[in-house]
Design an enzyme around this catalytic site. Structure first.
Site, PDB file in Angstrom:
ATOM      1  CE  LYS A 298      -1.748-128.320 -61.461  1.00 16.38           C
ATOM      2  NZ  LYS A 298      -3.207-128.035 -61.453  1.00 16.38           N
TER       3      LYS A 298
ATOM      4  CD  GLU B 131       1.333-115.066 -53.910  1.00 14.02           C
ATOM      5  OE1 GLU B 131       0.888-115.214 -52.735  1.00 14.02           O
ATOM      6  OE2 GLU B 131       0.620-114.881 -54.898  1.00 14.02           O
TER       7      GLU B 131
ATOM      8  CB  CYS C  16      -2.742-114.916 -51.421  1.00 15.56           C
ATOM      9  SG  CYS C  16      -2.022-113.825 -52.678  1.00 15.56           S
TER      10      CYS C  16
ATOM     11  CD  GLU D 257      -4.868-117.943 -47.315  1.00 17.39           C
ATOM     12  OE1 GLU D 257      -4.560-116.975 -48.028  1.00 17.39           O
ATOM     13  OE2 GLU D 257      -4.321-119.054 -47.406  1.00 17.39           O
TER      14      GLU D 257
END
Length: 495
Positions: free
Chosen positions: A199, A275, A309, A406
């Site tokens: 996806k 991840e 990330c 983050e």
């Protein structure tokens, strides 16, 4: 696309879409491009202009089911029985086609994602294509090298083990590196002998759908790779919960990663690799070359508009050089070139969409409110597109939100420390553990920090070096398992 992309590139300063024809907007299931059963579509937006590029077919649960059935059928009838040399050759054929079409793919990646097109200013879609090609070539080389063992056991017995593909697997991509993350996911799964339902992110589906056409051209059997586009709560959840899939591999935020584990446990206990997010520290020691350290910090934070990330979003600088470093960092940030992603001089494009733009601006406002000292940026750039000026905060403390959460945008937070042990302690005071970095001339201190920092990757006097052979993944809430390197195959193999 091939006939039209060159005109778009020559007219890039106008960011025109008038002649850019997007052909691949359907779901790719069992070797064919098909409409969703519901007929639903969603718009795909160019983040540099805020214009709709095209509409793409939206996958729902029934479409995921079709894709899974195709993948399971291909696994049982063909792919699991295909020997490693044939898998290797098909993968290399696909990489040859990606190389042949890399101009189109890089142009399309920039159009859909907003990242700079050219590598000439330091980073761009060209960089991602280079790494995508390297990654897929690397894993093609593994396809015929998956070995078992002969195991000495007691008695007059012969014992051996084999490593076999786990089956049909689900893969869910993020939007920040669409092509590169496709390679990180497809590479080990195809080499291991798994079939795939992948996806794309609803924000950036176009380059993966272009690759789907190349997968057919390379000669992969129908159903080995299926690519669907849709939203997380519908298509993503359907993949994670599907009873016929043996694994789900997810790259994205930690909160959604928790949902992946929940869905997998509530369905068939499928294997999960994750991840996830990060709040990675970069530690600048007082003996470091400050000009080089500033350049490293600039790459570590501002690469890909800060949408990485592993971004070095907590920058710890030793007190003796702190003030000078802040001056240099602010100066470099103010000199970064923003604008048309197709201009070779552009270093930074827009954030991926309005949602991400507003999120990052919210964190900038929070930093100001909490007392961090704004020394560069902090505002929108231009009047069209989701551009944010490169932002630098000084005098940041560990308790501030911009130092804990983050941000996923071009916001650099600079913190001060006194001793190496203090830097280690504070760097490790995070629920994340994806990456870290160190700048120093002292190799002994560098090795000490590498050992003590609780992160899956520690870079020394560099940052964001993503060689395909080097494993990548996180400690703590930054994920499970590893991508890249030979160890990435473990997630797709049974013993």
């Amino acid at each position: 696309l091939t006939a039209d992309f060159r005109e778009v590139r020559t007219m890039a300063t106008k960011l025109t879409l008038s002649t850019f024809i997007i052909k691949d907007t359907q779901l790719f299931i069992n070797g064919e491009f098909v409409d969703s059963l519901s007929g639903k579509t969603f718009p795909v937006v160019n983040p540099a202009t805020e214009e709709v590029i095209c509409t793409v077919q939206e996958a729902l649960e029934e479409d995921v089911d079709r894709a899974v059935n195709a993948a399971v059928d291909a696994f049982e009838k063909t792919w699991r029985h295909t020997n490693g040399t044939d898998r290797r050759d098909l993968m290399n054929r696909l990489v040859d086609l990606i190389e042949k079409n890399k101009e189109e793919l890089a142009t399309l990646e920039t159009l859909n994602n907003g990242k700079p097109r050219f590598q000439s200013a330091g980073y761009g879609s060209e960089t991602d294509l280079y790494l995508t090609i390297k990654c897929l070539r690397y894993f093609a080389g593994w396809a015929d090298k998956i070995e078992g063992k002969v195991i000495p056991v007691e008695g007059n017995n012969f014992c051996y083990s084999v490593r076999e593909p786990i089956g049909a697997v689900g893969q869910i991509l993020p939007w920040n590196f669409p092509l590169l993350m496709l390679a990180w996911k497809l590479g080990p799964a195809l080499a291991a002998g798994c079939t795939i339902v992948l996806k794309t992110s609803e924000k950036t589906p176009l380059s993966a759908l272009y690759v789907a056409r190349l997968i057919n051209e390379a000669g992969f059997p129908p159903g080995v790779v299926n690519i669907v586009s849709g939203y997380g709560p519908t298509a993503g959840q359907a993949i994670a919960r599907h009873m016929k899939l043996t694994k789900v591999a997810f790259t994205g935020s930690t909160p959604v990663g928790r949902l992946m584990v929940k869905y997998a446990s509530e369905s068939n206990l499928k294997r999960v690799t994750l991840e996830l997010g990060g709040k990675s520290p970069l530690i600048i020691l007082e003996d470091a070359d400050l000009d080089k350290a500033c350049a490293i910090a600039e790459v570590g934070l501002f690469l890909n508009q800060g949408q990485c990330c592993a971004a070095s979003s907590r920058l710890f600088v030793q007190e003796a050089v702190y003030d000078r470093f802040v001056e240099l960092a602010a100066e470099r940030a103010r000199k970064r070139v923003l604008g048309d992603p197709y201009d070779p001089k552009t270093q930074q494009g827009p954030q991926v969409d309005d949602i991400q733009y507003k999120r990052v601006m919210g964190y900038i406002d929070q930093g100001k409110q909490e007392g961090a000292r704004l020394v560069a940026g902090g505002a929108r750039f231009g009047d069209r597109g989701y551009f944010i000026a490169p932002t630098v905060f000084a005098d940041v403390t560990d308790e501030m939100k911009i130092a804990k959460e983050e941000i996923f945008g071009p916001v650099m937070s600079i913190l001060k420390f006194s001793t190496v042990d203090e830097a280690i302690r504070r760097a490790n005071q995070s629920s994340y553990g994806l990456a870290a970095g160190v700048c120093t001339k002292n190799i002994s201190l560098a090795m000490k920090l590498c050992k003590e920092l609780r992160a899956g990757t520690v870079w020394v006097n560099t940052y964001d070096n993503f060689d395909a052979a080097a494993p990548f993944g996180g400690f703590k809430e930054s994920g499970w398992g590893r991508e890249k390197g030979g160890g990435a195959l473990d997630g797709d193999l049974e013993v």
